[in-house]
Design a protein around this motif. Sequence first.
Motif, PDB file in Angstrom:
ATOM      1  N   ASN A  48       0.562   0.659  11.524  1.00  0.00           N
ATOM      2  CA  ASN A  48       1.814  -0.080  11.706  1.00  0.00           C
ATOM      3  C   ASN A  48       2.256  -0.769  10.413  1.00  0.00           C
ATOM      4  OD1 ASN A  48       2.170   0.596  14.399  1.00  0.00           O
ATOM      5  ND2 ASN A  48       0.785  -1.028  15.061  1.00  0.00           N
ATOM      6  N   PHE A  49       1.322  -1.422   9.732  1.00  0.00           N
ATOM      7  CA  PHE A  49       1.651  -2.066   8.463  1.00  0.00           C
ATOM      8  C   PHE A  49       2.098  -1.027   7.430  1.00  0.00           C
ATOM      9  CE2 PHE A  49      -1.341  -5.680   9.616  1.00  0.00           C
ATOM     10  CZ  PHE A  49      -0.309  -6.553   9.894  1.00  0.00           C
ATOM     11  N   ARG A  50       1.383   0.085   7.376  1.00  0.00           N
ATOM     12  CA  ARG A  50       1.685   1.132   6.394  1.00  0.00           C
ATOM     13  C   ARG A  50       3.111   1.654   6.566  1.00  0.00           C
ATOM     14  NH1 ARG A  50      -2.601   4.026   7.181  1.00  0.00           N
ATOM     15  NH2 ARG A  50      -1.739   5.367   8.786  1.00  0.00           N
ATOM     16  N   HIS A  51       3.471   1.987   7.788  1.00  0.00           N
ATOM     17  CA  HIS A  51       4.807   2.534   8.017  1.00  0.00           C
ATOM     18  C   HIS A  51       5.898   1.477   7.853  1.00  0.00           C
ATOM     19  CE1 HIS A  51       3.986   6.686   9.061  1.00  0.00           C
ATOM     20  NE2 HIS A  51       2.814   6.225   9.464  1.00  0.00           N
ATOM     21  N   TYR A  52       5.604   0.250   8.218  1.00  0.00           N
ATOM     22  CA  TYR A  52       6.575  -0.825   8.026  1.00  0.00           C
ATOM     23  C   TYR A  52       6.869  -1.026   6.541  1.00  0.00           C
ATOM     24  CZ  TYR A  52       8.469  -5.499   7.493  1.00  0.00           C
ATOM     25  OH  TYR A  52       9.237  -6.561   7.110  1.00  0.00           O
ATOM     26  N   PHE A  53       5.825  -1.117   5.719  1.00  0.00           N
ATOM     27  CA  PHE A  53       6.039  -1.386   4.303  1.00  0.00           C
ATOM     28  C   PHE A  53       6.619  -0.192   3.559  1.00  0.00           C
ATOM     29  CE2 PHE A  53       2.992  -4.921   5.069  1.00  0.00           C
ATOM     30  CZ  PHE A  53       3.859  -5.940   4.715  1.00  0.00           C
ATOM     31  N   VAL A  54       6.349   1.018   4.007  1.00  0.00           N
ATOM     32  CA  VAL A  54       6.998   2.188   3.401  1.00  0.00           C
ATOM     33  C   VAL A  54       8.502   2.136   3.678  1.00  0.00           C
ATOM     34  CG1 VAL A  54       7.241   4.697   3.569  1.00  0.00           C
ATOM     35  CG2 VAL A  54       4.977   3.688   3.342  1.00  0.00           C
ATOM     36  N   ARG A  55       8.882   1.857   4.930  1.00  0.00           N
ATOM     37  CA  ARG A  55      10.307   1.750   5.268  1.00  0.00           C
ATOM     38  C   ARG A  55      10.976   0.608   4.517  1.00  0.00           C
ATOM     39  NH1 ARG A  55       8.544   2.077  10.521  1.00  0.00           N
ATOM     40  NH2 ARG A  55       9.062  -0.115  10.801  1.00  0.00           N
ATOM     41  N   ARG A  56      10.303  -0.520   4.450  1.00  0.00           N
ATOM     42  CA  ARG A  56      10.866  -1.686   3.760  1.00  0.00           C
ATOM     43  C   ARG A  56      11.052  -1.408   2.276  1.00  0.00           C
ATOM     44  NH1 ARG A  56       8.577  -7.863   3.730  1.00  0.00           N
ATOM     45  NH2 ARG A  56       9.988  -8.558   2.102  1.00  0.00           N
ATOM     46  N   THR A  57      10.078  -0.739   1.655  1.00  0.00           N
ATOM     47  CA  THR A  57      10.178  -0.386   0.240  1.00  0.00           C
ATOM     48  C   THR A  57      11.346   0.560   0.007  1.00  0.00           C
ATOM     49  OG1 THR A  57       7.795  -0.683  -0.075  1.00  0.00           O
ATOM     50  CG2 THR A  57       8.944   0.663  -1.699  1.00  0.00           C
ATOM     51  N   GLN A  58      11.482   1.558   0.856  1.00  0.00           N
ATOM     52  CA  GLN A  58      12.590   2.496   0.713  1.00  0.00           C
ATOM     53  C   GLN A  58      13.933   1.788   0.869  1.00  0.00           C
ATOM     54  OE1 GLN A  58      11.448   5.295   3.730  1.00  0.00           O
ATOM     55  NE2 GLN A  58      10.297   6.574   2.286  1.00  0.00           N
ATOM     56  N   ASP A  59      14.040   0.897   1.836  1.00  0.00           N
ATOM     57  CA  ASP A  59      15.295   0.165   2.048  1.00  0.00           C
ATOM     58  C   ASP A  59      15.615  -0.754   0.870  1.00  0.00           C
ATOM     59  OD1 ASP A  59      15.596   1.390   4.484  1.00  0.00           O
ATOM     60  OD2 ASP A  59      14.826  -0.310   5.644  1.00  0.00           O
ATOM     61  N   VAL A 100      -1.656   7.880  17.434  1.00  0.00           N
ATOM     62  CA  VAL A 100      -0.583   8.585  16.738  1.00  0.00           C
ATOM     63  C   VAL A 100      -0.966   9.005  15.318  1.00  0.00           C
ATOM     64  CG1 VAL A 100       1.251   7.511  18.064  1.00  0.00           C
ATOM     65  CG2 VAL A 100       0.471   6.440  15.946  1.00  0.00           C
ATOM     66  N   GLU A 101      -2.081   8.492  14.811  1.00  0.00           N
ATOM     67  CA  GLU A 101      -2.517   8.844  13.465  1.00  0.00           C
ATOM     68  C   GLU A 101      -3.242  10.181  13.469  1.00  0.00           C
ATOM     69  OE1 GLU A 101      -3.906   5.487  10.840  1.00  0.00           O
ATOM     70  OE2 GLU A 101      -4.275   4.657  12.829  1.00  0.00           O
ATOM     71  N   ASP A 102      -3.240  10.830  12.332  1.00  0.00           N
ATOM     72  CA  ASP A 102      -4.001  12.070  12.194  1.00  0.00           C
ATOM     73  C   ASP A 102      -5.484  11.750  12.267  1.00  0.00           C
ATOM     74  OD1 ASP A 102      -1.768  13.630  11.886  1.00  0.00           O
ATOM     75  OD2 ASP A 102      -1.770  13.459   9.704  1.00  0.00           O
ATOM     76  N   GLN A 103      -6.156  12.399  13.162  1.00  0.00           N
ATOM     77  CA  GLN A 103      -7.590  12.210  13.286  1.00  0.00           C
ATOM     78  C   GLN A 103      -8.288  13.251  12.417  1.00  0.00           C
ATOM     79  OE1 GLN A 103      -8.882   9.669  15.049  1.00  0.00           O
ATOM     80  NE2 GLN A 103      -6.833   9.039  15.649  1.00  0.00           N
ATOM     81  N   THR A 104      -9.273  12.844  11.638  1.00  0.00           N
ATOM     82  CA  THR A 104      -9.940  13.776  10.739  1.00  0.00           C
ATOM     83  C   THR A 104     -10.803  14.759  11.513  1.00  0.00           C
ATOM     84  OG1 THR A 104     -11.718  12.176  10.395  1.00  0.00           O
ATOM     85  CG2 THR A 104      -9.909  12.212   8.789  1.00  0.00           C
ATOM     86  N   GLU A 105     -11.383  14.301  12.587  1.00  0.00           N
ATOM     87  CA  GLU A 105     -12.213  15.169  13.399  1.00  0.00           C
ATOM     88  C   GLU A 105     -11.522  15.400  14.734  1.00  0.00           C
ATOM     89  OE1 GLU A 105     -16.179  13.740  13.776  1.00  0.00           O
ATOM     90  OE2 GLU A 105     -16.312  13.226  11.674  1.00  0.00           O
ATOM     91  N   VAL A 106     -10.820  16.493  14.847  1.00  0.00           N
ATOM     92  CA  VAL A 106     -10.109  16.801  16.076  1.00  0.00           C
ATOM     93  C   VAL A 106     -11.008  17.668  16.938  1.00  0.00           C
ATOM     94  CG1 VAL A 106      -8.080  17.914  17.068  1.00  0.00           C
ATOM     95  CG2 VAL A 106      -7.910  16.695  14.906  1.00  0.00           C
TER      96      VAL A 106
END
Length: 96
Positions: free
Chosen positions: A28-39, A84-90
């Motif tokens: 959640n933090f990762r996607h929030y800060f990526v969007r905020r940086t882009q904006d 919702v994250e990619d799991q390394t071991e599926v």
Amino acid sequence: MATTPSSKAILDLYATALRTSRSFSSYNFRHYFVRRTQDTFRTIQEEQDPAKVSSMYNEAVKELAVLRRSAVVNQLYGGWKLAVEDQTEVRTRGDT
């Protein structure tokens, strides 16, 4: 009078801020800060007044320092991965 930062300086700051935003371990933090940086950098790109561009750039530099410290703390105390994250071991149907 402050000088206007070059386009290369703004792009370098954008790349660094985006890289730092992507270093958060929490989804959640990762996607929030990526969007905020882009904006943030989208508004800097659209601004025409050199004085405002300079002040926005300086503010972004300060925010990058805070973002770096926050990313380190988040990496130290990261939590569980979300569904919702990619799991390394599926697991596949044949695995038990």
